[in-house]
Write an enzyme that holds these catalytic residues in place. Sequence first.
Site, PDB file in Angstrom:
ATOM      1  CD  GLU A   1      -2.755   0.969   2.570  1.00 46.57           C
ATOM      2  OE1 GLU A   1      -3.715   1.745   2.677  1.00 46.57           O
ATOM      3  OE2 GLU A   1      -2.480   0.087   3.413  1.00 46.57           O
TER       4      GLU A   1
ATOM      5  CG  HIS B   1      -1.417   4.551   4.331  1.00 46.86           C
ATOM      6  ND1 HIS B   1      -1.162   5.511   5.276  1.00 46.86           N
ATOM      7  CD2 HIS B   1      -2.647   4.039   4.638  1.00 46.86           C
ATOM      8  CE1 HIS B   1      -2.172   5.583   6.126  1.00 46.86           C
ATOM      9  NE2 HIS B   1      -3.085   4.700   5.758  1.00 46.86           N
TER      10      HIS B   1
ATOM     11  CG  ASP C   1      -4.971   5.082   1.869  1.00 49.38           C
ATOM     12  OD1 ASP C   1      -5.208   6.310   1.957  1.00 49.38           O
ATOM     13  OD2 ASP C   1      -5.432   4.255   2.665  1.00 49.38           O
TER      14      ASP C   1
ATOM     15  CD  GLU D   1      -8.724   2.229   4.632  1.00 46.83           C
ATOM     16  OE1 GLU D   1      -8.182   1.404   5.377  1.00 46.83           O
ATOM     17  OE2 GLU D   1      -8.094   2.895   3.784  1.00 46.83           O
TER      18      GLU D   1
END
Length: 300
Positions: free
Chosen positions: A153, A155, A185, A268
């Site tokens: 990810e 992020h 993300d 999310e």
Amino acid sequence: MTDESAFRYGVSLYSYTGDMNTVLTLDDAMAEIASVGATGIEILGESNVACYPTPSTAWIDRWWASLDAHGLQPSNYCSWVDVGIARGRDLTAEEGMEVLARDIRLASTLGFTSIRPKFGVVSMELDPHPLWRPVVEANLTLAEERGVVICPEIHAPTPIRHCVVDEYIAFIEQAGSEHFRLMIDTGIFQREVTTAIQPGMSDEGHKEGWMRPLAVPMSDLVDVLPYVAFIQTKFFDIDEDLVDAQIPWAEIVDTLVAHDYRGWLSSEYEGERVAYRGQEQVRRHHALLRSLEREARADR
């Protein structure tokens, strides 16, 4: 807009953290996901799988029955390779390899086609422990056999233009495997500070890795999209008029449509953890994304 070009909409169970601690069962959460018109469910293995990492046959049967009942399909399985779990030492490469292999097998058993391994980090910019490379290399064949894509990810506070991303892309090109790709993300595109507080995160973590907007430009997203297999559509707060003051959704959706992204957009929610709030926020998020997608495709 055709089905062929439409995004695949899903939801991370992490969005319902405040709700699942108080009001929702796993089956309830699946019903919520289906009710917003989403078809994908993303889970955190350690949090959402009973008796992880060895769920019972009965639990697995109930998992598949619930998926079928709600018309859902597994999208992404989040896992951890916790290099610091052994007291006084880091995991060896061999130990890390087995941890990831175990989770690939479990993800596959539960029907997931991608897995996000979170490796232990060695900096506040989330540089992964060097163990990540031999661990992934050792598991590429297993991932291919199981039909699972390994997706580290990207992020916050790691931007796209960063040595971590460069190393991942170099590995993709060197390995020549379709079973190692990137997860984006959308928190990295955050433009305004969020006041959302995450329980258990330090003050330093909030200020440097959470509240501080990176404002990554869309041009950087375009550069890496060929390597992206999954997008977690992180958000913190959407008001009743479907306005998000932190994440530039119109720019993100326009960019994805223009460059023919066809993968998952998995909501999310990481705002305030209050019972029922996650459910309403996910509904607003999906309404916003679908409206923006319709507009973007109508303009093409």
